[in-house]
Design a protein around this motif. Structure first.
Motif, short mmCIF file in Angstrom:
data_model
loop_
_atom_site.label_atom_id
_atom_site.label_comp_id
_atom_site.label_asym_id
_atom_site.label_seq_id
_atom_site.Cartn_x
_atom_site.Cartn_y
_atom_site.Cartn_z
N PRO A 1 0.80 -1.24 0.00
CA PRO A 1 0.00 0.00 0.00
C PRO A 1 0.83 1.28 0.00
CG PRO A 1 -0.93 -1.59 1.53
CD PRO A 1 0.36 -2.18 1.05
N ALA A 2 1.88 1.34 0.81
CA ALA A 2 2.65 2.58 0.90
C ALA A 2 3.41 2.87 -0.39
CB ALA A 2 3.63 2.51 2.08
N MET A 3 4.01 1.83 -0.97
CA MET A 3 4.72 2.03 -2.23
C MET A 3 3.75 2.39 -3.35
SD MET A 3 7.91 -0.63 -2.33
CE MET A 3 8.83 0.48 -3.38
N ARG A 4 2.57 1.77 -3.32
CA ARG A 4 1.55 2.09 -4.32
C ARG A 4 1.10 3.54 -4.18
NH1 ARG A 4 0.41 0.67 -8.95
NH2 ARG A 4 0.51 -1.53 -8.35
N LEU A 5 0.95 4.00 -2.96
CA LEU A 5 0.55 5.38 -2.72
C LEU A 5 1.56 6.35 -3.34
CD1 LEU A 5 -0.60 6.79 0.74
CD2 LEU A 5 0.86 8.09 -0.78
N VAL A 6 2.84 6.16 -3.03
CA VAL A 6 3.87 7.06 -3.54
C VAL A 6 3.94 6.98 -5.07
CG1 VAL A 6 6.37 7.51 -3.58
CG2 VAL A 6 5.22 6.98 -1.42
N PHE A 7 3.87 5.78 -5.60
CA PHE A 7 3.93 5.57 -7.05
C PHE A 7 2.80 6.33 -7.75
CE2 PHE A 7 2.83 2.79 -10.75
CZ PHE A 7 3.98 3.00 -11.48
N GLU A 8 1.59 6.21 -7.22
CA GLU A 8 0.45 6.87 -7.85
C GLU A 8 0.55 8.39 -7.77
OE1 GLU A 8 -1.89 5.79 -9.74
OE2 GLU A 8 -1.35 3.67 -9.54
N MET A 9 1.03 8.90 -6.64
CA MET A 9 1.16 10.35 -6.51
C MET A 9 2.25 10.90 -7.42
SD MET A 9 -1.26 11.27 -4.60
CE MET A 9 -2.39 9.89 -4.71
N MET A 10 3.30 10.13 -7.65
CA MET A 10 4.34 10.56 -8.59
C MET A 10 3.79 10.61 -10.01
SD MET A 10 7.99 8.95 -7.33
CE MET A 10 7.51 7.25 -7.59
N ILE A 11 2.99 9.61 -10.37
CA ILE A 11 2.39 9.61 -11.71
C ILE A 11 1.42 10.78 -11.85
CG2 ILE A 11 0.87 8.32 -13.26
CD1 ILE A 11 2.04 5.76 -12.12
N LEU A 12 0.64 11.03 -10.80
CA LEU A 12 -0.30 12.15 -10.83
C LEU A 12 0.43 13.47 -11.05
CD1 LEU A 12 -3.19 13.24 -10.37
CD2 LEU A 12 -2.67 13.28 -7.92
N CYS A 13 1.52 13.67 -10.33
CA CYS A 13 2.32 14.89 -10.49
C CYS A 13 2.86 14.98 -11.92
CB CYS A 13 3.46 14.89 -9.48
SG CYS A 13 4.62 16.26 -9.69
N GLY A 14 3.39 13.88 -12.43
CA GLY A 14 3.95 13.89 -13.77
C GLY A 14 2.93 14.20 -14.84
N GLU A 15 1.71 13.71 -14.66
CA GLU A 15 0.64 14.00 -15.62
C GLU A 15 0.25 15.48 -15.55
OE1 GLU A 15 -3.99 12.78 -16.64
OE2 GLU A 15 -2.91 11.70 -15.06
N ALA A 16 0.14 16.01 -14.32
CA ALA A 16 -0.24 17.42 -14.16
C ALA A 16 0.80 18.34 -14.78
CB ALA A 16 -0.42 17.74 -12.68
N ILE A 17 2.08 18.04 -14.59
CA ILE A 17 3.14 18.88 -15.15
C ILE A 17 3.14 18.79 -16.68
CG2 ILE A 17 5.65 19.12 -15.36
CD1 ILE A 17 4.50 20.33 -12.83
N ALA A 18 2.88 17.61 -17.22
CA ALA A 18 2.81 17.47 -18.67
C ALA A 18 1.67 18.32 -19.24
CB ALA A 18 2.62 16.00 -19.06
N THR A 19 0.53 18.31 -18.56
CA THR A 19 -0.61 19.12 -19.01
C THR A 19 -0.28 20.61 -18.90
OG1 THR A 19 -2.12 17.40 -18.22
CG2 THR A 19 -3.06 19.57 -18.65
N PHE A 20 0.33 21.00 -17.79
CA PHE A 20 0.72 22.39 -17.57
C PHE A 20 1.73 22.84 -18.63
CE2 PHE A 20 3.56 25.51 -15.49
CZ PHE A 20 2.63 26.47 -15.13
N GLY A 21 2.71 22.01 -18.90
CA GLY A 21 3.72 22.37 -19.90
C GLY A 21 3.13 22.48 -21.29
N SER A 22 2.22 21.57 -21.62
CA SER A 22 1.60 21.59 -22.94
C SER A 22 0.76 22.85 -23.14
CB SER A 22 0.74 20.34 -23.12
OG SER A 22 0.04 20.37 -24.34
N ARG A 23 -0.02 23.21 -22.13
CA ARG A 23 -0.91 24.36 -22.26
C ARG A 23 -0.15 25.68 -22.30
NH1 ARG A 23 -5.91 22.62 -18.16
NH2 ARG A 23 -6.68 20.91 -19.48
N ASN A 24 1.07 25.67 -21.79
CA ASN A 24 1.86 26.91 -21.76
C ASN A 24 3.08 26.86 -22.68
OD1 ASN A 24 0.53 28.55 -19.47
ND2 ASN A 24 0.79 26.54 -18.54
#
Length: 307
Positions: free
Chosen positions: A93-116
């Protein structure tokens, strides 16, 4: 924020994080299991991670969690250095939590970078040639992950626009969470922070691509050295264990006749050995270390025959 567990809103700004206390993966997993009221925030994060994981799977993400092995060598210059082995299950569970939050951050930054229109190392990974249903007969976990990883194509990087990351099941991805460990993450931070200050990005897409080419060559060299070092110390660890000690091992695939590729569960290490007649992929067998010579990179395993 999420709508149906996809990102509906996000914001990117400079911040300072001040941790109040530290948890190991093992401690965090235990706290999640206990479901303590005092750790409600941890439980909320874990629930969000599970929702995101399920959503990504619906988008075609491929599960590749397995065992992750680390070994700590306290005094490597001594004739008999002290060794401590750590084996972590990426599905915990703990490793899954960190893994998912890292992916979430990476997706958000990709969207932010693309829009700007920010040049960033956008990672994509095609999966069009992978039919996951063909692997459904294999047990979930390391066995299926091992088979899937064998047929996956390498990730590709575009420095101008995001590309779908099929293996993660998201429309775009930028590695952003480890700027003190990965140089491309640090460059991505430079790019985003310059934009937040109202300044032009310090690197063009072409410049980033040139830097990445040199970095990737160094990364391959370092990764090879790290893998060799880890293998050496794991063999040394096995050499020191009692001869009569047996190890549980999963059959990953067959190499020839009864010779199989195995995953030693207590060590998180792949090796090969003869397995009992009738063994199938996914079966658990017992093996012993017949010989281990780390300096010669030799490991011989022997099946434990049931009496």
């Amino acid at each position: 924020m999420w709508v149906c567990n996809s990102i509906a809103e996000y914001s990117v700004f400079n911040s300072v994080i001040k941790p109040t206390y530290m948890l190991t993966y093992e401690s965090a997993s235990e706290l999640l299991h206990l479901n303590l009221q005092e750790e409600a925030e941890l439980r909320i994060l874990s629930e969000a991670a599970n929702l995101r994981s399920n959503w990504r799977c619906q988008q075609g993400a491929i599960e590749t969690s397995t065992l992750d092995t680390r070994i700590k060598v306290s005094n490597p210059e001594d004739p008999e250095p002290s060794l401590k082995l750590y084996v972590e299950n990426q599905a915990d569970p703990a490793m899954r939590l960190v893994f998912e939050m890292m992916i979430l951050c990476g997706e958000a930054i990709a969207t932010f970078g693309s829009r700007n229109d920010i040049p960033l190392p956008y990672r994509g990974q095609p999966q069009s040639d992978i039919n996951v249903s063909e692997f459904s007969h294999l047990p979930e976990g390391p066995v299926r992950s091992f088979a899937l990883v064998k047929v996956m194509r390498a990730a590709e990087i575009d420095f101008r626009k995001p590309a779908r990351h099929g293996v993660l099941g998201i429309p775009g991805y930028v590695q952003f969470t480890s700027p003190i460990r990965r140089y491309l993450d640090l460059l991505a931070h430079y790019q985003v922070k310059a934009f937040l200050r109202g300044e032009p990005p310090p690197f063009t897409a072409g410049k980033l691509e040139g830097i990445a080419a040199g970095i990737n060559e160094n990364i391959r060299t370092v990764r090879k050295l790290c893998n060799s070092s880890l293998r050496y110390w794991i063999l040394e660890y096995l050499r020191r264990q009692p001869k009569e000690k047996s190890y549980r091992a999963l059959v990953l695939r067959f190499l020839k006749d009864r010779i199989a590729a195995l995953l030693l569960l207590e060590v998180g290490f792949q090796a090969s050995a003869w397995v009992p007649l009738g063994s199938q992929i996914g079966d658990e067998v017992l093996v012993k270390v017949e010989e281990a010579h780390p300096r010669d990179d030799i490991l011989f395993l022997k099946e434990v025959v049931s009496e």
